[in-house]
Design a protein around this motif. Sequence first.
Motif, PDB file in Angstrom:
ATOM      1  N   ASP A 263       0.806  -1.223   0.000  1.00  0.00           N
ATOM      2  CA  ASP A 263       0.000   0.000   0.000  1.00  0.00           C
ATOM      3  C   ASP A 263       0.841   1.275   0.000  1.00  0.00           C
ATOM      4  O   ASP A 263       0.311   2.363  -0.235  1.00  0.00           O
ATOM      5  N   ILE A 264       2.138   1.145   0.277  1.00  0.00           N
ATOM      6  CA  ILE A 264       3.032   2.305   0.322  1.00  0.00           C
ATOM      7  C   ILE A 264       3.318   2.749  -1.108  1.00  0.00           C
ATOM      8  O   ILE A 264       3.714   1.944  -1.947  1.00  0.00           O
ATOM      9  N   GLU A 265       3.119   4.032  -1.394  1.00  0.00           N
ATOM     10  CA  GLU A 265       3.376   4.573  -2.733  1.00  0.00           C
ATOM     11  C   GLU A 265       4.539   5.557  -2.679  1.00  0.00           C
ATOM     12  O   GLU A 265       4.514   6.519  -1.907  1.00  0.00           O
ATOM     13  N   VAL A 266       5.549   5.308  -3.528  1.00  0.00           N
ATOM     14  CA  VAL A 266       6.670   6.238  -3.636  1.00  0.00           C
ATOM     15  C   VAL A 266       6.133   7.591  -4.099  1.00  0.00           C
ATOM     16  O   VAL A 266       5.301   7.664  -5.003  1.00  0.00           O
ATOM     17  N   GLY A 267       6.565   8.643  -3.425  1.00  0.00           N
ATOM     18  CA  GLY A 267       6.093   9.992  -3.736  1.00  0.00           C
ATOM     19  C   GLY A 267       4.915  10.438  -2.895  1.00  0.00           C
ATOM     20  O   GLY A 267       4.566  11.620  -2.887  1.00  0.00           O
ATOM     21  N   ALA A 268       4.291   9.495  -2.184  1.00  0.00           N
ATOM     22  CA  ALA A 268       3.133   9.846  -1.350  1.00  0.00           C
ATOM     23  C   ALA A 268       3.562  10.816  -0.255  1.00  0.00           C
ATOM     24  O   ALA A 268       4.636  10.679   0.332  1.00  0.00           O
ATOM     25  N   ARG A 269       2.706  11.784   0.003  1.00  0.00           N
ATOM     26  CA  ARG A 269       2.950  12.781   1.049  1.00  0.00           C
ATOM     27  C   ARG A 269       1.850  12.697   2.090  1.00  0.00           C
ATOM     28  O   ARG A 269       0.723  12.337   1.784  1.00  0.00           O
ATOM     29  N   ASP A 270       2.223  13.068   3.307  1.00  0.00           N
ATOM     30  CA  ASP A 270       1.257  13.073   4.394  1.00  0.00           C
ATOM     31  C   ASP A 270       1.577  14.241   5.309  1.00  0.00           C
ATOM     32  O   ASP A 270       2.736  14.650   5.442  1.00  0.00           O
ATOM     33  N   SER A 271       0.565  14.799   5.907  1.00  0.00           N
ATOM     34  CA  SER A 271       0.698  15.883   6.874  1.00  0.00           C
ATOM     35  C   SER A 271      -0.115  15.482   8.097  1.00  0.00           C
ATOM     36  O   SER A 271      -1.270  15.073   7.962  1.00  0.00           O
ATOM     37  N   PHE A 272       0.489  15.566   9.276  1.00  0.00           N
ATOM     38  CA  PHE A 272      -0.191  15.084  10.476  1.00  0.00           C
ATOM     39  C   PHE A 272       0.441  15.672  11.728  1.00  0.00           C
ATOM     40  O   PHE A 272       1.515  16.250  11.690  1.00  0.00           O
ATOM     41  N   GLY A 273      -0.258  15.478  12.812  1.00  0.00           N
ATOM     42  CA  GLY A 273       0.264  15.792  14.129  1.00  0.00           C
ATOM     43  C   GLY A 273      -0.011  17.207  14.592  1.00  0.00           C
ATOM     44  O   GLY A 273      -0.226  18.127  13.794  1.00  0.00           O
TER      45      GLY A 273
ATOM     46  N   LEU B  24      10.228   8.260  -0.144  1.00  0.00           N
ATOM     47  CA  LEU B  24      11.294   8.423  -1.136  1.00  0.00           C
ATOM     48  C   LEU B  24      11.485   7.178  -2.001  1.00  0.00           C
ATOM     49  O   LEU B  24      11.712   7.286  -3.199  1.00  0.00           O
ATOM     50  N   ASP B  25      11.432   6.007  -1.379  1.00  0.00           N
ATOM     51  CA  ASP B  25      11.589   4.756  -2.125  1.00  0.00           C
ATOM     52  C   ASP B  25      11.154   3.602  -1.231  1.00  0.00           C
ATOM     53  O   ASP B  25      10.911   3.787  -0.034  1.00  0.00           O
ATOM     54  N   LYS B  26      11.040   2.431  -1.845  1.00  0.00           N
ATOM     55  CA  LYS B  26      10.684   1.227  -1.088  1.00  0.00           C
ATOM     56  C   LYS B  26      11.287   0.018  -1.792  1.00  0.00           C
ATOM     57  O   LYS B  26      11.601   0.073  -2.986  1.00  0.00           O
ATOM     58  N   ARG B  27      11.455  -1.056  -1.000  1.00  0.00           N
ATOM     59  CA  ARG B  27      11.934  -2.300  -1.595  1.00  0.00           C
ATOM     60  C   ARG B  27      11.513  -3.480  -0.746  1.00  0.00           C
ATOM     61  O   ARG B  27      11.445  -3.393   0.478  1.00  0.00           O
ATOM     62  N   ALA B  28      11.208  -4.567  -1.426  1.00  0.00           N
ATOM     63  CA  ALA B  28      10.882  -5.814  -0.747  1.00  0.00           C
ATOM     64  C   ALA B  28      12.182  -6.449  -0.259  1.00  0.00           C
ATOM     65  O   ALA B  28      13.217  -6.352  -0.925  1.00  0.00           O
ATOM     66  N   SER B  29      12.134  -7.093   0.877  1.00  0.00           N
ATOM     67  CA  SER B  29      13.314  -7.768   1.414  1.00  0.00           C
ATOM     68  C   SER B  29      13.576  -9.050   0.618  1.00  0.00           C
ATOM     69  O   SER B  29      12.650  -9.817   0.358  1.00  0.00           O
ATOM     70  N   ARG B  30      14.837  -9.276   0.260  1.00  0.00           N
ATOM     71  CA  ARG B  30      15.194 -10.509  -0.444  1.00  0.00           C
ATOM     72  C   ARG B  30      15.335 -11.673   0.530  1.00  0.00           C
ATOM     73  O   ARG B  30      15.019 -12.811   0.201  1.00  0.00           O
ATOM     74  N   SER B  31      15.821 -11.369   1.735  1.00  0.00           N
ATOM     75  CA  SER B  31      16.073 -12.440   2.703  1.00  0.00           C
ATOM     76  C   SER B  31      14.871 -12.726   3.600  1.00  0.00           C
ATOM     77  O   SER B  31      14.794 -13.783   4.212  1.00  0.00           O
ATOM     78  N   ARG B  32      13.947 -11.770   3.702  1.00  0.00           N
ATOM     79  CA  ARG B  32      12.762 -11.930   4.549  1.00  0.00           C
ATOM     80  C   ARG B  32      11.530 -11.592   3.717  1.00  0.00           C
ATOM     81  O   ARG B  32      11.070 -10.459   3.714  1.00  0.00           O
ATOM     82  N   PRO B  33      10.986 -12.553   2.968  1.00  0.00           N
ATOM     83  CA  PRO B  33       9.896 -12.280   2.035  1.00  0.00           C
ATOM     84  C   PRO B  33       8.618 -11.765   2.696  1.00  0.00           C
ATOM     85  O   PRO B  33       7.748 -11.221   2.016  1.00  0.00           O
ATOM     86  N   GLU B  34       8.491 -11.890   4.003  1.00  0.00           N
ATOM     87  CA  GLU B  34       7.289 -11.419   4.693  1.00  0.00           C
ATOM     88  C   GLU B  34       7.323  -9.924   5.002  1.00  0.00           C
ATOM     89  O   GLU B  34       6.377  -9.362   5.535  1.00  0.00           O
ATOM     90  N   MET B  35       8.445  -9.256   4.632  1.00  0.00           N
ATOM     91  CA  MET B  35       8.552  -7.843   4.964  1.00  0.00           C
ATOM     92  C   MET B  35       9.231  -7.034   3.858  1.00  0.00           C
ATOM     93  O   MET B  35       9.832  -7.588   2.939  1.00  0.00           O
ATOM     94  N   GLY B  36       9.086  -5.732   3.974  1.00  0.00           N
ATOM     95  CA  GLY B  36       9.753  -4.800   3.081  1.00  0.00           C
ATOM     96  C   GLY B  36      10.180  -3.583   3.875  1.00  0.00           C
ATOM     97  O   GLY B  36       9.991  -3.514   5.089  1.00  0.00           O
ATOM     98  N   SER B  37      10.753  -2.623   3.180  1.00  0.00           N
ATOM     99  CA  SER B  37      11.162  -1.387   3.843  1.00  0.00           C
ATOM    100  C   SER B  37      10.870  -0.210   2.922  1.00  0.00           C
ATOM    101  O   SER B  37      10.724  -0.369   1.710  1.00  0.00           O
ATOM    102  N   TYR B  38      10.771   0.946   3.526  1.00  0.00           N
ATOM    103  CA  TYR B  38      10.602   2.178   2.754  1.00  0.00           C
ATOM    104  C   TYR B  38      11.341   3.300   3.456  1.00  0.00           C
ATOM    105  O   TYR B  38      11.526   3.279   4.677  1.00  0.00           O
ATOM    106  N   ARG B  39      11.817   4.241   2.673  1.00  0.00           N
ATOM    107  CA  ARG B  39      12.488   5.420   3.226  1.00  0.00           C
ATOM    108  C   ARG B  39      11.590   6.626   3.019  1.00  0.00           C
ATOM    109  O   ARG B  39      10.968   6.769   1.968  1.00  0.00           O
ATOM    110  N   SER B  40      11.552   7.477   4.028  1.00  0.00           N
ATOM    111  CA  SER B  40      10.748   8.693   3.912  1.00  0.00           C
ATOM    112  C   SER B  40      11.493   9.862   4.549  1.00  0.00           C
ATOM    113  O   SER B  40      12.296   9.670   5.461  1.00  0.00           O
TER     114      SER B  40
END
Length: 147
Positions: free
Chosen positions: A6-16, A106-122
């Motif tokens: 569900d994470i989209e590269v380029g998505a912006r959010d404002s909160f808090g 900023l970007d995201k990638r699926a984990s190669r060693s842990r297929p149940e997870m991924g990561s994203y940078r923001s």
Amino acid sequence: MQYFEDIEVGARDSFGRYAVTREEVIDFARKYDPQPFHLSDEAAAETYFGRLSASGWHTCAMTMAMIVENLTDRQQAGLGSPGIDELRWLKPVYPGDTLRCETEVLDKRASRSRPEMGSYRSRTTVFNQDDVPVLTFVSTGLIRRRP
């Protein structure tokens, strides 16, 4: 529930919304960053800050509180974070300020060693009530992939 897919590269959010209080600034400084300009109006008056200011680490903690509240509201399938990069304290934060956050994925990638997870940078930018940026950093979030 929000997953990696569900994470989209380029998505912006404002909160808090975090109201900075004098009592909290001094309490945090006493415990974790007891430099005079975080504890005393008189000491702060003779520094770059000009008046009592929050510790940068306190600003990070207030930011984390807003981030966790936002992730909880979104019901994100988060798994924590391995760290942050490019942390910058841009302007002092003072008692009476009200902080808010803006993020951009900023970007995201699926984990190669842990297929149940991924990561994203923001990139997170924290603003005061005058829309002046006071803090910025890039973080990596770990997140579950859709079952």
